[in-house]
Design an enzyme around this catalytic site. Sequence first.
Site, PDB file in Angstrom:
ATOM      1  N   SER A 709       0.804  -1.221   0.000  1.00 47.80           N
ATOM      2  CA  SER A 709       0.000   0.000   0.000  1.00 47.80           C
ATOM      3  C   SER A 709       0.840   1.276   0.000  1.00 47.80           C
ATOM      4  O   SER A 709       0.293   2.373  -0.116  1.00 47.80           O
ATOM      5  CB  SER A 709      -0.921   0.017   1.224  1.00 47.80           C
ATOM      6  OG  SER A 709      -0.174  -0.006   2.417  1.00 47.80           O
ATOM      7  N   LYS A 752      -6.672   3.021   8.706  1.00 46.91           N
ATOM      8  CA  LYS A 752      -5.755   4.019   8.159  1.00 46.91           C
ATOM      9  C   LYS A 752      -6.352   5.429   8.241  1.00 46.91           C
ATOM     10  O   LYS A 752      -5.663   6.390   8.565  1.00 46.91           O
ATOM     11  CB  LYS A 752      -5.420   3.669   6.706  1.00 46.91           C
ATOM     12  CG  LYS A 752      -4.595   2.394   6.566  1.00 46.91           C
ATOM     13  CD  LYS A 752      -4.341   2.049   5.102  1.00 46.91           C
ATOM     14  CE  LYS A 752      -3.488   0.785   4.980  1.00 46.91           C
ATOM     15  NZ  LYS A 752      -3.241   0.406   3.581  1.00 46.91           N
TER      16      LYS A 752
END
Length: 835
Positions: A709, A752
Site C-alpha cells: 500500500s 488508516k
Amino acid sequence: MPGDSNTPVSDSPVIRIPLLPLRDILVFPSTVVPLFVGREKSIQALEQAMASNKEILLAAQIKAKTNEPTPDDIYKVGTVSTILQLLRLPDGTVKVLVEGQRRAKIKEYVQTEEFFFVEAEELVEVPSDGVENEALLRTVKMSFDNYVRLNKRIPPEMLLSIASMDDESKLADTLVAHLNNLKLQDKQRLLEEVDPAKRLEELYGYIQSEIEIMRVEKKIRARVKRQMEKTQKEYYLNEQMQAIQKELGDRDDGRNEVSELETQIKKKKMPKEVKERLQKECKKLKQMSPMSAEATVVRNYIDTALSLPWDELSEEIRDTVFAEDVLNKDHFGLYKVKDRILEYLSVRTLVEHMKGPILCLVGPPGVGKTSLARSIASATGREFVRVSLGGVRDEAEIRGHRRTYIGSMPGKVILALKKAGKSNPLILLDEIDKLSQDFRGDPSAALLEVLDPEQNATFMDHYLDLDYDLSKVLFLATANSLHTIPGPLLDRMEVISLAGYTEEEKLSIANQYLVPKQIKDNGLTKQDVQFQPKAVRELIRYYTRESGVRSLEREVAAVLRKVARKHLRKIEEDRKAESGDDTPTKEKLILEDNIIKEKITDKSIAKYLGPRKFRIGLQNSEHEVGLCTGMAWTQVGGDLLVSEVAIIPGKGKLTITGKLGEVMQESAQAALSYVRSRAAFLDIEEDFYTKVDIHIHVPEGAIPKDGPSAGITMATALTSALTMRPVSKDVAMTGEITLRGRVLPIGGLKEKLLAAHRGGIKKVIIPIDNQKDLEDVPKNILKEVTIVPVENVDNVLMHALVWKHPDDNNSVQDELFERLKEVTEAEIGDLAFAH
C-alpha cells in the site's frame, strides 16, 4: 354449584339459629364430630347457641382459605347440630363436640356483623321401601366391607355397627364420614340430596371408585416391596463379598467408591451410549486393584465423564430489547457487531433448533473484543468461558490426550464445557491468530471440526473417545490479524471487524466507563476526585497513540494512583503531627474529615505523568520536496508512515532502507520504473537514472514494515524529488501501484483513516475501488477529512503536489499542472493549493 339446586323444603316453620362456617369439613346427621374454633365471630355464634337451646347450624365454606367469609362464600345447605361439650383452651381457641341432627337450608341472613344468625328451613327426607331398596342396602354394605378390608385405617368394629343399620338415611350419612378421600364438593352434594336411595346410589359409586384406587395402590406397594427385597438382598451379598475380599487382602475400602460411581452414573442424565460406556468402565474398575496405575486412569476417566454437562442447558434469554440494552450499557459504539448479535437472537427466537454461528471478532488490542464476548454471554443468558489459544502448538490440547498414561486429560474445549457446567455456554477462543504448530501436530487443523456447524454435533475428543454435541455452543473467536489464520479455519468463521476508536469515541468511553471504573478500583469516590473531559482529551492526544483504549485506561489509573498516594501521605503527616504516633493504622486514616477533593484538569496532567509523550499529528510542519506521508496498517491499528527520497549525484544506484519487507521493496522498484517511463511527461531528463543515485528511506528503521500500500507514496516522493516540486504537508495517501501507473485497492482503510485523523491530516488520497469501504468509516471522520478517490498516479500527483495558484496574477502557472489537468477528471476547486 352445590347449594344452588332446587332442593325441596319442608312446610315446617322457619327457625332462627346461629351459623358456624366450617373449613374443609362437613358434619352429617347422626355423626359426632369434634371441632376447633378460633375465629371471633364463630366463637360468638357458639356462645349464642349455648345461651339458648345449644343448637347451631353448621355449613361449609366454598373456599377454605377465606378468613372472613360473607354469605356468598358459604353453602346454602348445612346441618342443624347439638353442642354436646364446649371447652375453652389457653390459647383462646374453643374445642367443641357437636352431633349432627337434621338437614336445613338457609333462607336469609338475619345478622352478619357480630356473628352469623340465619333463618333456615329443615329439609324433609323422602323415605322409600321395597325389594330394590333392600338390595341397595345389601350392596352398599358389602361394598363398604371390601373397602374396610383394603383400608387399614378403619377399625373392623365399624362393620358391626354398619351391619345392624337398616335406615337408608342414617347408613348413608354414617358411611360418608369414613370416606376421607372424598372431595368437599362431593360431600356437599350428598348432604343436599334428600332422597336416601339416590344418596346411597351415589355413595356406592364413590366407594367402588375408592376400592379400585386402593387395589392399584396395593399392587404398586407389593411391586415396590419385591424390588426393595431384591435390592436388600443384593446389598447384603455385596457387603458379604466386600468383607471376604477385605479379609483376603484383595480389596480395600475403594469398593465404596466404585459403588458411589455406579450410583452417580444411574442418576446422571446422559445419552444411552455414554451411560453404557461408563457402566462398562465401572465393571472394569471392580476387577482392578485400587492401587494400580490403570485403576487411577479409569477412575479419572469416569470422574471426568460424570462432571460433563451432557444434556444440561442454561435457560436462554431471547429478549432482543434486553440484549440491546445490555450491549449498549457495556460498550460504546461497535454498532456492526451489536447488530449481528441482535440478528442472531432474533433468528434464535423464531427458530427453535438453530446451529450456533461461529463469529470471529478481528481488531487491534484494546478495542473491547473479550469484554464484548462477556456482554454477549450476559445478554443471551449463557455461561461464559474463555479459552486462550495464544502459543498453543500441540494438537492434543484441542482434541485431548489419549488414555494411555497417567496425567492424560481432555482438550481445552471439553474442559471449558466442564468448567461452564452447561452444554450451551458461550466459549471464547481468544487469540486464535496466535496458534502455532510443530512436530506434535497442527492445532488449527484440530479446530476445524470444533468450528464447523455441520460437524461439531459429533465432536470426538481423544480422551473421552465419545461423541459430544457442540452444536448448542455459541463459539466466539478473537484475533488481531487475519493474515496468520489458516484459510480453511477462516472459512468456517464469520468475520466481524472492530476498527479503532475515534478521538470522540475514546472520550465518551473514558467518561462513561474507564474513569468511573478506575476511581472505584483505586479506592476513591466521585466526591473525592473530579476528572474533567479536557484532562481526558489531553491523555488521548499527547500520552497515548493506539487504536483501542487499553493504554488510556492505564494512564487514567496512573493519575488516580498518584492522587490517592498524595492525599494519604498528607493524612498520615497530619495524624502524626496531632497525636505524635508514628504508626498509622487504617482506623486513623479513614476518618469522616479526610475527604479527598481533587480536580484533575488538562494543565495538571503533566504534573502527574510528566512531559507529553507524543505530539498530535505526524504531518510535516512545512511542504517539503521528496517527503510524502503514507498510511499503514499494523496489528495495533492504523499508523502514519513517511517515505523520504534523496537524489545524490552518482551512476544510477537505487538504495532502499528502513527494514522493509520484500513486497515493500518491490513496490519501491515499481514506483521507480513508473517514474522512468513517464520522465518526458513529468519534465524529467530521460537519462536521469544514469547521473544520480536514488535513496528511498522509511523512518523508524527498527520496526519491520511490509505491504504494497506504500506504492503511490513512494512514487509521489520520487516525482517530488526529481521535479523539485514539494508535497503538501496536509495530504496522506495509500494504494498499490502498477508499472502503468494504475492505483489498486488496499485493505484496512478504516484503520488508516482513523490514524490520519489522529495525525491531523486534512486530505487523504485512496484508490477509487476502495470507495465502498467508506461506509464503515465514522461520519465525523468523513466530515473532517477530505477523501479523494483516484484511478492512476497522475491523479495522485495533481492532488498531492503543491502548485502555484492559477488565480495568482503574480505567479507563473506550472506547465506540468496543465498537463496533469488534462489527463485527470478532478476539478481545480478540489486541489490542494499552497497559500
